[in-house]
Design an enzyme around this catalytic site. Sequence first.
Site, PDB file in Angstrom:
ATOM      1  N   ASP A  96       0.224   6.459   3.273  1.00  0.00           N
ATOM      2  CA  ASP A  96      -0.564   5.321   3.337  1.00  0.00           C
ATOM      3  C   ASP A  96      -1.386   5.061   4.660  1.00  0.00           C
ATOM      4  O   ASP A  96      -1.286   4.451   5.472  1.00  0.00           O
ATOM      5  CB  ASP A  96       0.399   3.863   3.355  1.00  0.00           C
ATOM      6  N   GLY A 148       0.775  -1.368  -0.064  1.00  0.00           N
ATOM      7  CA  GLY A 148       0.014   0.006  -0.022  1.00  0.00           C
ATOM      8  C   GLY A 148       0.980   1.296  -0.042  1.00  0.00           C
ATOM      9  O   GLY A 148       0.545   2.109  -0.578  1.00  0.00           O
ATOM     10  N   ASP A 195      -1.805  -5.396  -1.326  1.00  0.00           N
ATOM     11  CA  ASP A 195      -2.309  -5.018  -0.144  1.00  0.00           C
ATOM     12  C   ASP A 195      -3.597  -4.305  -0.472  1.00  0.00           C
ATOM     13  O   ASP A 195      -3.767  -3.419  -1.048  1.00  0.00           O
ATOM     14  CB  ASP A 195      -1.123  -3.877   0.449  1.00  0.00           C
ATOM     15  N   ARG A 206      -4.610 -10.098   7.487  1.00  0.00           N
ATOM     16  CA  ARG A 206      -3.525  -9.224   8.079  1.00  0.00           C
ATOM     17  C   ARG A 206      -3.960  -9.019   9.454  1.00  0.00           C
ATOM     18  O   ARG A 206      -5.156  -8.312   9.618  1.00  0.00           O
ATOM     19  CB  ARG A 206      -3.331  -8.105   7.370  1.00  0.00           C
TER      20      ARG A 206
END
Length: 292
Positions: free
Chosen positions: A56, A44, A83, A153
């Site tokens: 980000d 990201g 991501d 995540r």
Amino acid sequence: MPTPGEKLRALIENGEHFVAAEAYSALTGRIVEHVGFKAAYLGGHACSAFHYAVPDNGVFSQVEMIEQSARIAQAIDIPLIVDADTLGETVADAYHFTRRYAAAGIAGYHVEDEVNPKHSKHVNGLCSIEDMQLRIEAGVKARGDSGLVIIARCDELYTSANGGGGTGSVEEAIRRGHAYSEAGADAIVFASAPPEQQAEVIPHMPIPVCTLGFNLPNTAFTLSTAWGWVSAAVGHLAMARELMETGAVKSAMNAFTNFPEKYDLIDQKLYDDLIVEWAERTGRPTRPNHAR
């Protein structure tokens, strides 16, 4: 032919640790494939900073990430992992964007449990386990037969003191890991967490574990990022200053001629041959030596 997701699954199931190297553009995707990496990764931070010049912290959208990741995926044969932040605000977003990632040829993504805005002055915390499970389940429903790999995540070990949303509890990280696995996640990553804490959690995970930024024993793969785009930006900044101050970029004078792989990386011969065939068959003139 296997789908990108199936290629990534085969790598994971093979059991041999691999590195998904940073690729923030189609050309850098070609580069990491060219040097032998088995997978590529678009983070990201790399995407938001390099392509949109924004931080980000949830500012740039999934639409923008899909736009850039699709360009990379279409330029390479190795699987690309991206991501996907939180996959949007709702489970409907998670379903919709998963379908778009799969259609774009993305092999896998990681979806996180940290509440937006992240990586900012705001103390955000994590979403509930139930909310995260429902996001994962929506992704599982949406991917169809693409084989897209869903990586959960978990930011529980990424504490507020370090800019994350977690509390640092190993027990909670283990609890979340099991819950995300039950929801259908194919793998899990504990991002921005100290290696020693991750080492405590890894043996308790029922699904493959990957790491972000560094290798750890007993993990399936590593997502390597924050070196490519930063190095490119630092180099560009130095050369721009040199040009401004001296009127020339002597440090880059030999860069073009010392980069012989560039023609392979941009399919120069393929397009040259297409143009020559078109010119000859239609009676157009060609030059004996194309000056590149």
